[in-house]
Design an enzyme around this catalytic site. Structure first.
Site, PDB file in Angstrom:
ATOM      1  N   ASP A  55     -17.007 -33.173  11.276  1.00  0.00           N
ATOM      2  CA  ASP A  55     -18.398 -33.298  11.738  1.00  0.00           C
ATOM      3  C   ASP A  55     -19.418 -33.234  10.605  1.00  0.00           C
ATOM      4  O   ASP A  55     -20.088 -32.215  10.409  1.00  0.00           O
ATOM      5  CB  ASP A  55     -18.683 -32.222  12.780  1.00  0.00           C
ATOM      6  CG  ASP A  55     -17.821 -32.407  14.014  1.00  0.00           C
ATOM      7  OD1 ASP A  55     -17.163 -33.464  14.124  1.00  0.00           O
ATOM      8  OD2 ASP A  55     -17.797 -31.514  14.863  1.00  0.00           O
TER       9      ASP A  55
ATOM     10  N   GLU B 284      -7.549 -27.086  14.595  1.00  0.00           N
ATOM     11  CA  GLU B 284      -7.521 -26.010  13.565  1.00  0.00           C
ATOM     12  C   GLU B 284      -6.669 -24.829  14.019  1.00  0.00           C
ATOM     13  O   GLU B 284      -6.058 -24.202  13.144  1.00  0.00           O
ATOM     14  CB  GLU B 284      -8.963 -25.550  13.262  1.00  0.00           C
ATOM     15  CG  GLU B 284      -9.806 -26.585  12.559  1.00  0.00           C
ATOM     16  CD  GLU B 284     -10.188 -27.760  13.452  1.00  0.00           C
ATOM     17  OE1 GLU B 284     -10.310 -27.554  14.680  1.00  0.00           O
ATOM     18  OE2 GLU B 284     -10.348 -28.878  12.932  1.00  0.00           O
TER      19      GLU B 284
ATOM     20  N   ASP C  40      -7.819 -34.047  17.516  1.00  0.00           N
ATOM     21  CA  ASP C  40      -9.020 -33.305  17.117  1.00  0.00           C
ATOM     22  C   ASP C  40      -8.874 -31.835  17.522  1.00  0.00           C
ATOM     23  O   ASP C  40      -7.939 -31.475  18.248  1.00  0.00           O
ATOM     24  CB  ASP C  40     -10.233 -33.951  17.811  1.00  0.00           C
ATOM     25  CG  ASP C  40     -11.542 -33.366  17.335  1.00  0.00           C
ATOM     26  OD1 ASP C  40     -11.588 -32.817  16.224  1.00  0.00           O
ATOM     27  OD2 ASP C  40     -12.541 -33.457  18.090  1.00  0.00           O
TER      28      ASP C  40
END
Ligand code: GLC
Length: 766
Positions: free
Chosen positions: A482, A411, A408
Site C-alpha cells: 500500500d 503477513e 494479500d
C-alpha cells in the site's frame, strides 16, 4: 552469546565442526565461495524456509589450527576462526574481505536525555530509542571504509542503506511509508556489501524476528541479530555484485520464466465493485486503444469476503463473464486472502474445521481475529496437509477461468491487534508459535497456491504476493503493497524495486499511480513512465480515492499513458529476454546502475535512474513540476538518446529537457533491442517479423522465444537467436531451435536506415 575459546575441531567432507568451551559451531564450504556459519540454538542442523534441497557441493576444504585460531580454506575463500566464534574472511592472497568486530558495541551520538525530557517527548507521541539492545544471537562486523549496503528486500529506503537500521517482521503498514521505517511486508534477510574492489553478501537465514544495523549505531561496524532461531548465515564472496546475487540465488532459487501475457499492462482497483464496472473498464481499454492484458477483482467480488466464492449479486454468471473477457484478450486475476470467514455452512470453513487446518490459541481453541470477512480463522500453512488442501482450492478459481491469484494480507494482517506471538502454528508436525512462523506465512501460502495452480492448469503459475520470506521468488511475484499517490513514493519506488530485485525476486512492481491518496494527472503520467519499465506493471488504487485509469483525467493524460503503455508492449520481447536471464542466472530485470557499472564510483548512490536489464537506462522525472533533469551516463561505454538518436559519451553528466510527455531513456552502445509491433494484448498479433533496433557497430545479443505459457521450454522447446554486430555487419543465427514457431523475417533499424529481411532459419549476414 559467549562461545568461549576454541577447544578442538573436526573435518567431515566440506563441513568443519568446531568445539568451543560453551557451544559447538560449524563452518561449511557450500561452494568454493560460499561458507555457511552455523550454531544450533534451536535445531541441530540448518532449518531453512528459503533453501530447498542440498546445496553443498563437493568442495575440497583444508582446515588447520594455527596456535590459538584456525584457518578453513577452499581454493577461493578462507575463514580465520578465533575464540568466541569470531571470523575473518579473506581471499587466498590474504586480502581481507570482512572481519568480525571484536570490541564491545557502543552507540555513537546516543542522545543524553533526562527522564523529564523523555516524558515530554512521549507526551506528543514521539518514540524514543531505548539505547543499545543486545540479542541472543549477534554478529558484528567491521567496516573497512567506503562500504555501501544493498538488498534487504522491500524496505522503503535508498538503494544504499548505510546509516539505517531495519527489522525483519512482515508488517502491514497502511500509513504512508517513509525512509526510516524498519520493516515492511517482506522479510528478505540478504544484503550485499560493496566497497572499492570488494564485494560480499550475507544471507542471515533466520526466519524469526531479526535486526540489521548498517552502521547506524556506530560507523565502525554493522551487525545483524536475533533472539530466537539459529546462528545461521551464509557468507557469499565473489568478484562482483552480480556474482554475489548469483550466489544468493544459487542457494534460494531464481525467478522462473513467467507467462508472456503477465508482462503486459494490468489494470486494477479496490474494487471494480460489480460486473458492469469491470466490463466498462475492459470497454474503455479497447475504446481508447490502451493495450491491456489483465483486469483484477479485489475483495468485493466475493460473497461476503469468503475466499473461493463469488458474490452472485455483484458478479452474476461470472464464468460467462470471464469467458467473454477472454475472447477480447483479457485475463482475470482474483484476490485471495488467508483469513477464512468463520461461518458454519461455508464449505471452506467447514472443511478446515473438520480437518483441523486452522491455527489455535494456547488453550487449543481455533484462533480467531478480524479481517475483511469479520471473525476469521487462519490456515496453518506450515503443515503439508493444509498446503495441499489450499492447493486443491485453487481448482475452484481455475475452473472458473481465473488466470492468476493475488495473495494479500498474508503477513498475516489482522484488524483486532497483531496475532499474539504465542498462537500455535505448526512447522509440519512440530507445534510451534506465531513468532516463529510469522515471517514465512506468506511464502508458505504462495507455495501452496503455486502447487495448486500448476497442478490444475499446467501453466506457469501467476501469483502475486504482498508478504513473503527469502526464496519465495521460486513461487510468486511480489508487489510493494500500500503505497500512496505521493511524489516521494514514486521516487522511492525505484530504490525499493531495485532492492527487491537484488534480493533475488526479479518479478516485482509497485501500484503505479499510487494506492492510497488521490493521484494527480501529472503524477500518473510520470508514474506510467516508470511503471512501463517495471517487471510487473499494474495500476491499482484504493477505495475512496479518485479513479486513476488513464482516461479518467484529460486527453493529454490519456495520450501520455497510452504512449508509455504502448512502449511497454513494444519492449515485451526484450523484457522476456531479461526474464530468461533472471531464471538462468538469478540477476534482476530492474536494476540499480551500480549493478551494471560497479566500478564507476559515481553510481553507488543513484536512486532516481535505473537499468532495465543490461542495455536500457531510464532517468525518469520523479518530482512535481519538473520538466528537465540532470542525468549521469555511466562510464565505459557510449549511450544513445532513445528519442533523438543522439550519441553521448559515458562518464558525463547531462541536462535533459523532459516535458510531461517525455521520459528520458538511453540505450547503451552495442545494444540490439528486439521489439514487437504494438498490440492490444499479448497474442493479438502473430509476430512473424521481429523488429531489431541496433545501436552502434559492435555488439551481441541472445533472443529467446517459446510458447510463453507452459513448461515445455524446460524440455528444450525454445528458440534462441544470436544477433551479432561486428564492424558494422549484422548476422542472425539460431543457436537453439527447439520451438516449432519461428520468425519469418526481421525489420532492422541500424545506421539510420530501416529495412526488412526474410529469415529461413539459416544464418543470415548483412
Ligand atoms: C490491502 C492490499 C490492497 C488491496 C486491499 C483490499 O490493502 O494491500 O492492494 O486493494 O487490501 O483488498
Amino acid at each position: 552469546m559467549n562461545y568461549g575459546k576454541i577447544v578442538s575441531f573436526n573435518v567431515e567432507g566440506s563441513r568443519v565442526e568446531i568445539k568451543f568451551e560453551n557451544a559447538v559451531g560449524y563452518v561449511t564450504a557450500v561452494t568454493e565461495e560460499i561458507f555457511n556459519v552455523f550454531c544450533g540454538f534451536k535445531s541441530e542442523t540448518n532449518h531453512s524456509f528459503a533453501i530447498e534441497g542440498n546445496k553443498v557441493q563437493n568442495v575440497n576444504v583444508i582446515a588447520n589450527m594455527m596456535g590459538n585460531y584456525m584457518v578453513i580454506s577452499t581454493s577461493k575463500l578462507s575463514a580465520y576462526v578465533y575464540d568466541d566464534f569470531k571470523i575473518n574472511f579473506t581471499r587466498p592472497d590474504g586480502t581481507v574481505i570482512c572481519r568480525d568486530y571484536k570490541g564491545a558495541r557502543e552507540a555513537q551520538g546516543a542522545a543524553i536525555v533526562s527522564e523529564e525530557a523523555i516524558k515530554q517527548a512521549r507526551m506528543e507521541g514521539h518514540s524514543l530509542s531505548d539505547g543499545i539492545a543486545h540479542h541472543k544471537i549477534e554478529v558484528v562486523k567491521c567496516l573497512e571504509g567506503g562500504e555501501c549496503f544493498y538488498g534487504l528486500g522491500d524496505k522503503y529506503n535508498f538503494i544504499n542503506k548505510k546509516g539505517y537500521e531495519f527489522e525483519m517482521w512482515n508488517s502491514d503498514i497502511p500509513d504512508p511509508h517513509f525512509e526510516s521505517m524498519k520493516s515492511l511486508y517482506k522479510s528478505m534477510p540478504f544484503f550485499i556489501v560493496h566497497r572499492p574492489n570488494v564485494d560480499y553478501g550475507i544471507f542471515f537465514d533466520n526466519h524469526h524476528r531479526t535486526q540489521f544495523d548498517f552502521a547506524k549505531e556506530n560507523s565502525g561496524y554493522f551487525y545483524f541479530s536475533a533472539d530466537d532461531g539459529n546462528l545461521d548465515y551464509y557468507f557469499i564472496a565473489g568478484s562482483s555484485i552480480k556474482s554475489i546475487i548469483c550466489g544468493y540465488t544459487y542457494l534460494t532459487g531464481t525467478t522462473p520464466l513467467p507467462q508472456l501475457w503477465t508482462l503486459g499492462y494490468h489494470q486494477s482497483r479496490w474494487s471494480y465493485e460489480n460486473r458492469e464496472e469491470l466490463l466498462s473498464i475492459a470497454d474503455n481499454m479497447r475504446k481508447h486503444e490502451i493495450p491491456c492484458d489483465t483486469l483484477f477483482c479485489d475483495i468485493d467480488y466475493m460473497d461476503n469476503f469468503k475466499v473461493f466464492t463469488w458474490g452472485e449479486k455483484q458478479y452474476p454468471e461470472h464464468k460467462k463473464m470471464i469467458e467473454g473477457l477472454k475472447e477480447r484478450g483479457f485475463k482475470l486475476v482474483t484476490i485471495i486472502d488467508p483469513g477464512v470467514k468463520k461461518e458454519e455452512g461455508y464449505s471452506v470453513y467447514d472443511e478446515g474445521i473438520k480437518n483441523d487446518f486452522f491455527a489455535h490459541d494456547t488453550e487449543g481453541n481455533v484462533y480467531e481475529n478480524v479481517v475483511w470477512p469479520g471473525e476469521s480463522v487462519f490456515p496453518d500453512f506450515g503443515r503439508r496437509a493444509v498446503r495441499n488442501w489450499w492447493a486443491d482450492n485453487q481448482k475452484i478459481m481455475m475452473d472458473d477461468g481465473v488466470a492468476g491469484i493475488w495473495n494479500d494480507m498474508n503477513e498475516p494482517a489482522s484488524f483486532r491487534g497483531e496475532i499474539p506471538e504465542d498462537v500455535v502454528f505448526c512447522d509440519e508436525e512440530r507445534k510451534t508459535n506465531h513468532a516463529e512462523m510469522h515471517n514465512v506465512y506468506g511464502s508458505l501460502m504462495c507455495k501452496a497456491t503455486y502447487e495448486g495452480i500448476k497442478r490444475h492448469s499446467g501453466k506457469r503459475p501467476f501469483i502475486i504476493t504482498r508478504a513473503c520470506y527469502s526464496g519465495a521468488q521460486k513461487y510468486t511475484i511480489g508487489w510493494t503493497g500500500d503505497n500512496q499517490s505521493h511524489w516521494s513514493h514514486l521516487r522511492y519506488s525505484i530504490a525499493q524495486l531495485c532492492s527487491v530485485g537484488m534480493s533475488g525476486m526479479a518479478f516485482i512492481g509497485t501500484d503505479a499511480g499510487g494506492f492510497g491518496a488521490n493521484c494527480t494527472s501529472e503524477l500518473l503520467c510520470r508514474w506510467m513512465q516508470v511503471g512501463c519499465f517495471t517487471p510487473f506493471f499494474r495500476n491499482h488504487s484504493a477505495k475512496g480515492t479518485r479513479y486513476q485509469e488513464p482516461w479518467t483525467f484529460d486527453e493529454q493524460t490519456l495520450d501520455i499513458c497510452r504512449k508509455y503503455i504502448r512502449l511497454r508492449y513494444k519492449l515485451i520481447p526484450y523484457i522476456y529476454d531479461c526474464f530468461r536471464i533472471a531464471e538462468s542466472s538469478g540477476l534482476p530485470v530492474f536494476r540499480p546502475l551500480v549493478l551494471n557499472f560497479e566500478n564507476d564510483k559515481n553510481v553507488t548512490d543513484i536512486n532516481d535512474q535505473f537499468m532495465l536489464g543490461e542495455w536500457i537506462m531510464v532517468a525518469p522525472i520523479v518530482d512535481q513540476g519538473k520538466v528537465s533533469r540532470d542525468i549521469y551516463l555511466p562510464k565505459g561505454c557510449n549511450w544513445y538518446d532513445f528519442h533523438t538518436g543522439e550519441r553521448l559519451q559515458g562518464g558525463t553528466r547531462i541536462l535533459r529537457e523532459a516535458p510531461l510527455d517525455t521520459c528520458p531513456i538511453y540505450i547503451r552502445e552495442g545494444a540490439i533491442i528486439p521489439m514487437w509491433p504494438v498490440m492490444n494484448y499479448v497474442g493479438e498479433k502473430n509476430v512473424d517479423c521481429l523488429e531489431l533496433m541496433v545501436f552502434g557497430n559492435d555488439g551481441e545479443y541472445l533472443h529467446y522465444q517459446d510458447n510463453g505459457e507452459d513448461f515445455a521450454y524446460r524440455e528444450g522447446e525454445y528458440n534462441l537467436y544470436k544477433f551479432a554486430r561486428r564492424n558494422g555487419r549484422l548476422s542472425v543465427e539460431m543457436v537453439n531451435s527447439g520451438y516449432a514457431k519461428r520468425y519469418e523475417g526481421f525489420k532492422i533499424t541500424m545506421s539510420g536506415k530501416t529495412f526488412k529481411v526474410k529469415f529461413s532459419g539459416r544464418k543470415l549476414e548483412m
